[in-house]
Design an enzyme around this catalytic site. Structure first.
Site, PDB file in Angstrom:
ATOM      1  N   GLN B 126     -91.551  52.477 -49.043  1.00 29.87           N
ATOM      2  CA  GLN B 126     -91.811  51.292 -48.221  1.00 29.87           C
ATOM      3  C   GLN B 126     -93.282  51.216 -47.824  1.00 29.87           C
ATOM      4  O   GLN B 126     -93.757  52.093 -47.087  1.00 29.87           O
ATOM      5  CB  GLN B 126     -90.940  51.363 -46.964  1.00 29.87           C
ATOM      6  N   GLY B 127     -93.977  50.196 -48.284  1.00 30.23           N
ATOM      7  CA  GLY B 127     -95.390  50.033 -47.918  1.00 30.23           C
ATOM      8  C   GLY B 127     -95.568  49.012 -46.818  1.00 30.23           C
ATOM      9  O   GLY B 127     -96.014  47.895 -47.058  1.00 30.23           O
ATOM     10  N   SER B 129     -96.288  50.093 -42.889  1.00 32.81           N
ATOM     11  CA  SER B 129     -97.251  50.538 -41.873  1.00 32.81           C
ATOM     12  C   SER B 129     -98.627  50.784 -42.471  1.00 32.81           C
ATOM     13  O   SER B 129     -98.762  51.178 -43.629  1.00 32.81           O
ATOM     14  CB  SER B 129     -96.771  51.836 -41.224  1.00 32.81           C
ATOM     15  N   GLU B 244     -80.666  46.639 -41.438  1.00 38.05           N
ATOM     16  CA  GLU B 244     -80.106  47.986 -41.319  1.00 38.05           C
ATOM     17  C   GLU B 244     -79.485  48.096 -39.938  1.00 38.05           C
ATOM     18  O   GLU B 244     -80.128  48.510 -38.995  1.00 38.05           O
ATOM     19  CB  GLU B 244     -81.231  49.011 -41.459  1.00 38.05           C
ATOM     20  N   SER B 384     -89.967  51.358 -33.081  1.00 37.40           N
ATOM     21  CA  SER B 384     -89.853  52.419 -32.067  1.00 37.40           C
ATOM     22  C   SER B 384     -88.876  52.003 -30.971  1.00 37.40           C
ATOM     23  O   SER B 384     -88.565  50.821 -30.820  1.00 37.40           O
ATOM     24  CB  SER B 384     -91.219  52.698 -31.453  1.00 37.40           C
ATOM     25  N   ASN B 385     -88.406  52.971 -30.208  1.00 35.47           N
ATOM     26  CA  ASN B 385     -87.440  52.640 -29.167  1.00 35.47           C
ATOM     27  C   ASN B 385     -88.036  51.699 -28.114  1.00 35.47           C
ATOM     28  O   ASN B 385     -87.315  50.928 -27.501  1.00 35.47           O
ATOM     29  CB  ASN B 385     -86.896  53.924 -28.524  1.00 35.47           C
ATOM     30  N   GLU B 386     -89.347  51.759 -27.964  1.00 40.88           N
ATOM     31  CA  GLU B 386     -89.994  50.822 -27.037  1.00 40.88           C
ATOM     32  C   GLU B 386     -89.916  49.398 -27.607  1.00 40.88           C
ATOM     33  O   GLU B 386     -89.686  48.436 -26.864  1.00 40.88           O
ATOM     34  CB  GLU B 386     -91.454  51.235 -26.791  1.00 40.88           C
TER      35      GLU B 386
END
Lengths: 382, 399
Positions: B126-127, B129, B244, B384-386
């Site tokens: 997966q490209g 980030s 997902e 992220s969870n944030e």
């Protein structure tokens, strides 16, 4: 696998919701709480008319054929409204005990009166030393000819002050902490030797301290096996915990919605405080806590009908743990996010917080059930 | 409301469990029991076993190799797979780029790529980030300039999991530098053998090599490898990230880990008894079990709801699954670390790669600390969870 309510159940939910919305404006609730009984006779009659007081009864006793799901729906709505009526004491606990162990005659004499709203029941069980152990019963019942003589004291009898009949556990044999030798007796609240000291509880409801001194009841007052009441008590307390879980979900949903509303409308630093990420994340964590509690309340509801009593108890205890943890978090954070206004008695948030705190304590708090569950092998023992 | 599986569903679960038990090769079973990571070859071998059975991509449309199972059966299958300890399917193919190609790709792309994803003939990475584009993914700067029949791609991707194994990379690139942030991004499929691609491994705190930097230097990508429309890639990326849903909670895997922890704790001495007799330990284990049960019920609520909602429309409640699911995976790896106690301390990276030397200490202990360190990633990746809390606050609470 279906988590949705049927059409009938959704309708049932709407009807209760509307009834309570019409009677439970915040100021009205305060009036009920300050009245002598601490709840509304009028609301109680309306619940009777709707068949809610006979929800799980047989048709022969005025029942409407409802099951655990209907009880869950009703309790959740009571929770949203912070309703004060003695539904848990009379219908879930009191009538629950009668349904599971009373004789046909006893049921016929008591259940229709509960159904019509004319009879308030209370479960007199907790004692000074028992804490949350259901088998720890010191109050004694001894035979006297065909009758029973009861002696002892019962603490925090929910709605014991307005009850007409007390369902009292008492030891008929064995030692204080034996599982066998516990009986259950229907005692007229006005009987000679019964002294009740009613008081308000922290959540604005009512309870009583009950002393029994040489109280004489007829043989027909004994419900079920006079030495074998514990399994029924355990079952009904499991049912009560499932019902409380649903009530707690209702309290939390309303409290969370109120808190999010406050975040949207309250302005500081030139902006709605809900635009600040620290507060958004707190509100998100509260949401997660509420939904996790809701999931476990649903599981507890399903487990009420489980015939394997160990499986039933394990899962309902797990739900009680989740409800306790979620309720504490959501309650505390709701006050925090409301700021100073959350500390005032005129804000509904504090009353919801106090109810959640009470619910955690009733029949064993999160730590109590966690310790017991862990000691018995955990939720998923091999 | 009825939270039980039907008898058909229970029979299906038994069939799935029976198949996995019979088909999972012995060396993989041993690795699972010892908590050792699977190699690329392990994942390929297991994927092909499932594909031969027709179960490699159950959630895809039937005409593309899917099974046609309803969401409850999909869940039962995934849960059984996770609980078996067998290798996970390579998500980048079957859960990420596969569904994007199915939804937005053209027929030639579907024919070319989908069967090879299902059989793991192509390993995808997966490209997304970049060094300057993490949670703020839309600020990505890797640029693709049109030159005749090609895009010429320049830039840098990072945190690229298993790029060292990859044959292909699906990539977000900026095709319109003048457009605002989310506009002007396109979704490109890049052959990793194209000249100008350099993969540099990044070692993680557990000592492992999962992630990489990928440098793209005048990489020429045929225009036919553009998915959907130019400059519409952000929508496809959002679709991919929201897609997902139920797998991300990894409830089945955490259940299996807890069983493993119980087994190990029952053997490890602690004072006069074992760790399983340690009251504090048991209470922590039970607390995780309770939270996991709540998450499982929440997951089932999402699954049951999916039967009624439109396909491909992510339920924001799935943010709960990511948040709690990652927390419980982390809590579980932490608990195992504490059960291992001093046995967790020897650093034995060679034990992960089939070294023949005998292990130092118990054979299950070598991977315990690395797994704990490694799983700090699960609350960072996949949004992220944030970011999940931001999604809940905005999409659900309307803040």
């Amino acid at each position: 696998m279906d988590f949705d309510l049927s059409e009938e159940q959704s309708l049932f939910k709407d009807v209760i919701g509307r009834l309570l919305a019409g009677h439970y404006a915040f100021a009205q609730r305060d009036t009920y709480a300050r009245s002598e009984t601490g709840w509304s006779r009028e609301v109680w009659s309306r619940l009777a008319e709707m068949g809610l007081l006979a929800l799980s009864f047989d048709a022969a006793h005025g029942g409407s054929g409802g099951g655990p799901v209907e009880t869950m729906i009703a309790m959740e709505e009571f929770g949203r409204a912070l309703a004060l009526e003695p539904y848990l004491a009379t219908v879930v606990l009191g009538a629950g005990l009668l349904r599971h162990c009373a004789s046909a005659e006893q049921k016929s004499s008591l259940l229709p009166r509960v159904a019509s709203g004319g009879l308030i029941l209370a479960f007199a069980h907790t004692e000074r030393q028992s804490r949350y152990d259901l088998h720890d019963v010191a109050c004694r019942a001894r035979r006297d000819g065909g009758a029973w003589i009861l002696d002892g004291e019962k603490m925090v009898v929910l709605h014991g002050d307005s009850a007409d009949v007390l369902l009292v556990t008492a030891r008929t044999a064995g030692g204080r902490r034996d599982r066998g030798g516990i009986g259950l007796f229907a005692v007229d609240a006005g009987a000679d030797g019964v002294t009740r000291r009613g008081y308000a509880t922290q959540d604005g409801r009512r309870a009583a301290h009950v002393a029994l001194a040489n109280v004489r009841v007829d043989a027909v007052a004994a419900l079920g096996d006079p030495e074998g009441a514990l399994p029924v008590v355990e079952r009904v307390v499991d049912e009560a915990m499932a019902a409380l879980a649903a009530e707690a979900v209702g309290v939390m949903l309303a409290l969370h919605a109120q808190t999010v509303d406050h975040l949207r409308t309250r302005r500081q630093f030139g902006a709605a405080i809900g635009s600040f990420q620290a507060l958004q994340h707190r509100a998100a964590d509260m949401y997660v806590a509420v939904e996790q509690a809701r999931s476990m309340a649903m599981l507890a509801t399903m487990m009420v009908a489980e015939s394997d009593h160990l499986l039933r108890h394990r899962h309902i205890a797990a739900a009680k743990i989740q409800i306790g943890r979620s309720g504490r978090f959501v309650g505390q954070q709701a006050i925090q996010l409301h700021g100073g206004i959350g500390m005032t008695a005129e804000c509904k948030a504090g009353h919801a917080f106090k109810r959640l705190t009470t619910i955690d304590t009733l029949f064993g708090d999160a730590d109590h059930h966690l310790c017991r569950l862990a000691a018995s092998g955990g939720l998923e023992p091999d | 409301m009825d939270l039980r599986f039907t008898s058909d569903e229970l029979a299906f679960r038994a069939e799935v469990r029976g198949f996995i038990a019979a088909a999972l090769p012995e060396p993989l079973r041993t690795k699972a029991a010892l908590g050792r990571p699977f190699s690329k070859d392990d994942v390929v071998a297991w994927t092909r076993i499932l594909n031969a059975k027709g179960w490699a991509v159950p959630h895809w449309p039937v005409e593309r190799g899917g099974t046609g199972w309803d969401p409850v059966r999909q869940y039962i299958f995934l849960d059984a797979l996770q609980q078996s300890g067998a290798p996970q399917m390579l998500s980048f193919g079957v859960n990420m780029v596969g569904p994007v190609i199915i939804a937005f790709g053209n027929e030639a792309q579907k024919r070319r790529f989908l069967p090879r994803i299902a059989n793991l003939d192509d390993w995808w990475c997966q490209g997304f980030s970049e060094p300057g584009a993490g949670s703020d993914l839309a600020s990505l700067r890797t640029a693709a300039r049109r030159d005749g029949g090609h895009y010429v791609v320049n830039g840098q991707k990072t945190w690229t999991t298993f790029a060292q194994h990859a044959d292909w990379m699906f990539c977000l690139v900026r095709t319109d530098p003048a457009a605002k942030k989310q506009k002007g991004i396109s979704f490109l499929l890049v052959d990793m053998r194209t000249p100008g691609i350099t993969v540099r491994p990044i070692q993680t705190i557990d000592g492992g090599f999962e992630i990489n930097e990928v440098f793209l230097d005048d990489v020429r990508v045929p225009v036919e490898n553009l998915v959907g429309a130019e400059n519409e890639g952000w929508d496809y990326a959002k679709f991919l990230l929201g897609n997902e849903r139920t797998g991300i909670a990894r409830v089945g895997q955490t259940k299996e880990w807890l069983r493993r922890i119980r087994r190990i704790a029952a053997q490890e001495r602690d004072g006069e008894g074992t760790m399983l007799d340690n009251r504090r330990f048991r209470e922590r284990l039970t607390a995780i079990e309770v939270e996991l049960k709540a998450l499982e019920m929440t997951l089932l609520r999402v699954v049951a709801g999916e039967r009624k909602s439109e396909r491909g429309k992510p339920d924001p409640v799935s943010s709960i699954l990511k948040l709690k699911g990652s927390e419980l995976q982390q809590a579980t790896t932490e608990l195992l670390l504490e059960v291992a106690g001093p046995h967790a301390l020897p650093w034995q990276p060679q034990q992960e790669d089939g070294w023949n030397e005998p292990p130092i200490g118990p054979d299950w202990a070598a991977t315990v600390a690395p797994s704990y360190f490694n799983h700090r990633k699960v609350s960072i990746y996949g949004g992220s969870n944030e970011i999940q809390r931001n999604i809940i606050a905005k999409a659900i609470l309307g803040l």
